[in-house]
Design a protein around this motif. Structure first.
Motif: not given
Length: 548
Positions: A168, A337, A424, A428, A524
């Motif tokens: 990330r 990412r 993600d 992503s 998230t």
């Protein structure tokens, strides 16, 4: 990627000029055949420079990206029989202006000079599949600086986000005026078959232009074949590094390695093929120094068990073939990412496009692949020109539209991607996978100009607000009414929009709204804001996360 040759085409497509900032080009490729092209458009102010080996491109990267944007149709294109078919760029009637910015390296000076030249020459779109290993402040990043000046002059810039995923916060080229493109898979994957002596058959990812020719060879696990003359033990030989293998034990055998490498160690030891174990994500076919197959974890264990518990194990590794990937489309593991390290409240990437196992033009003088005119490679560098082509396609129908309007079209009309396939989620793939057909008819666009970006830059470093003022322009039908819908707001989080209805009486009419986020979350979470008139769905992703 849903960009067929029979889509409606504008006569203005041949007037669109795409500036390619890359490693140069091999102009002799059939993909760049200019038969039927007239002189450059009158707006073109540039010169063709052929001195100093300017256009010579021996590494292939620039040739590959340029033909992806605007390559002419070439029948029977393939990499030695792999991915055989017709090669075609997204906008084959468009023009390309190639600026070589990478020599031994891609220097800041050359990148900035190329932006200046492209702006002065009169290009409409700029494509740059280049990025540093880390995102930089906008005032020191040459791509952010150059693209700001391009945007100021009405030129959209499409860029790649980097290949440092799945970690990330690795995304690069994150300026809001840039289109930042991640790499997604296509529905074809390249696999190399393995036949074991006990009848087991399986497939592993690999890009083999040949195999062991159907010949059965002895199979050996190289943890049992260390090069003792070089003081190597099994802990080293099992990874197949150069010089770590016993040549006598490895020669003319299929060998099993405990990691993925380019295969130089097995090749040096005289092996005929290798089976490489990959414990992590296995979603990209790589090319190696000898025939290879890279199976999944379960198959790797089966091969190892067979090799260690059979008195005379044997195997065949085949040439690769293309097979249907029923899991497509998903973001490649290598694609960088988010979150955005420079401006956390701006989502990057913007969107994703095909960037895995892409066949495109290649210089046949490339030292590593002589006589190869088309090559298959992967990367966000391959995804970026696909979006560039869609941007050029949009530009051909809307030559006066601003870079921000085209960027908005690309983002708000994407194919929605599945977060269960991409851990993600929006970090992503951004808004989703590019949708060339829908992008031409978005309904509404979020527009912006130089003044908006200057205000943004002046506010950098200040605390982020949970209130956003957004303005849209109507580009759908003159008399239309859009109602807002917030999709899947998670528990504990409230997203409101005022007003909830926007009524338009004419084209290009603008209306504003205010979006507010309230609440807290420790994880998230994803949501989406959609303006709809029943025909157009103008979708913007919303991601809320805790910044560490």
């Amino acid at each position: 990627m849903g960009f067929p040759a029979n889509l409606p085409r504008s006569h203005f497509e041949t007037e669109v000029i795409v500036g390619m900032l890359d490693t140069g080009i091999w102009p002799e490729s059939k993909s760049f055949n200019d038969d039927g092209f007239g002189p450059p458009p009158q707006k073109w102010k540039g010169l063709c420079q052929s001195n100093h080996n300017f256009t010579c491109n021996n590494d292939g990267h620039g040739t590959h990206t340029s033909s992806t944007v605007a390559g002419r149709e070439v029948a029977n294109a393939s990499l030695r029989g792999l991915a055989d078919g017709t090669a075609r760029g997204g906008v084959p009637s468009a023009r390309i202006a190639v600026y070589k910015v990478c020599w031994d390296r891609c220097s800041d000076v050359d990148i900035l000079a190329a932006f200046d030249d492209a702006i002065a020459d009169g290009v409409d779109i700029i494509s740059i599949s280049i990025g540093d290993g880390v995102a930089h402040d906008y005032f020191t990043d040459p791509i952010a600086i150059g693209s700001f000046h391009a945007t100021k002059n009405g030129i959209l810039v499409s860029s790649s986000v980097g290949n440092l995923g799945p970690k990330r916060s690795t995304v690069v080229n994150v300026a809001p005026w840039l289109v930042s493109v991640a790499a997604s898979t296509i529905d074809r994957k390249l696999v190399a078959g393995v036949n074991l002596g006990d009848g087991q058959v399986f497939q592993g990812l690999a890009l083999n232009t040949d195999g062991s020719g159907g010949t059965i060879y002895p199979l050996i696990y190289v943890g049992n074949a260390p090069n003792k003359s070089a003081n190597t033990n099994a802990l080293n030989s099992r990874f197949c590094a150069k010089g770590s293998l016993d040549a006598e034990l490895s020669r003319r055998k299929v060998i099993i390695c405990d990691t993925v490498s380019f295969g130089y160690g097995p090749q040096l030891a005289g092996a005929v093929a290798a089976i490489l174990r990959r414990d992590g994500v296995n979603d990209v076919a790589l090319e190696f120094a000898l025939p290879v197959s890279v199976p999944g974890v379960n198959y790797s264990e089966s091969v190892l068990q067979y090799a260690n518990k059979t008195s005379n194990p044997t195997a065949i590794v085949s040439k690769s073939e293309g097979v249907f990937d029923k899991a497509a489309t998903y973001v490649a593991s290598f694609s960088s990412r988010g979150p955005n390290r420079i401006t956390p409240n701006i989502l990057k990437p913007d969107l994703a496009a095909a960037g895995v196992d892409i066949l495109a033009a290649w210089p046949p003088i490339n030292a590593e692949k002589e006589s190869v005119s088309y090559n298959i490679i992967s990367g966000t560098s391959m995804a970026c020109p696909n979006v560039t082509a869609v941007a050029a396609y949009i530009k051909s129908f809307n030559p006066t539209w601003s870079p921000a309007a085209i960027q908005s079209e690309l983002i708000t009309t994407t194919y929605i991607m599945n977060s269960t396939k991409n851990a993600d989620a929006e970090f992503s793939y951004g808004a989703g996978n590019v949708n060339p057909v829908a992008a031409l008819n978005p309904g509404l666009v979020y527009d912006a100009d130089e003044g908006d970006y200057v205000k943004f830059l002046c506010g950098e470093g200040k605390p982020c607000s949970a209130t956003y003022h957004r303005t849209v322009a109507n580009v759908g039908t003159p008399n239309s009414t859009y109602q807002v819908n917030v999709i899947a707001p998670p528990a504990g989080l409230r997203i409101t929009v005022e007003p909830q209805v926007l009524a338009f009486e004419s084209l290009r009419e603008k209306k504003s709204s205010v979006v507010k986020h309230e609440g807290e979350t420790s994880i998230t979470v994803s949501a989406a804001l959609i303006w709809s008139d029943g025909k157009h769905n103008v979708r913007s992703p919303v991601v809320v996360y805790t910044s560490s």
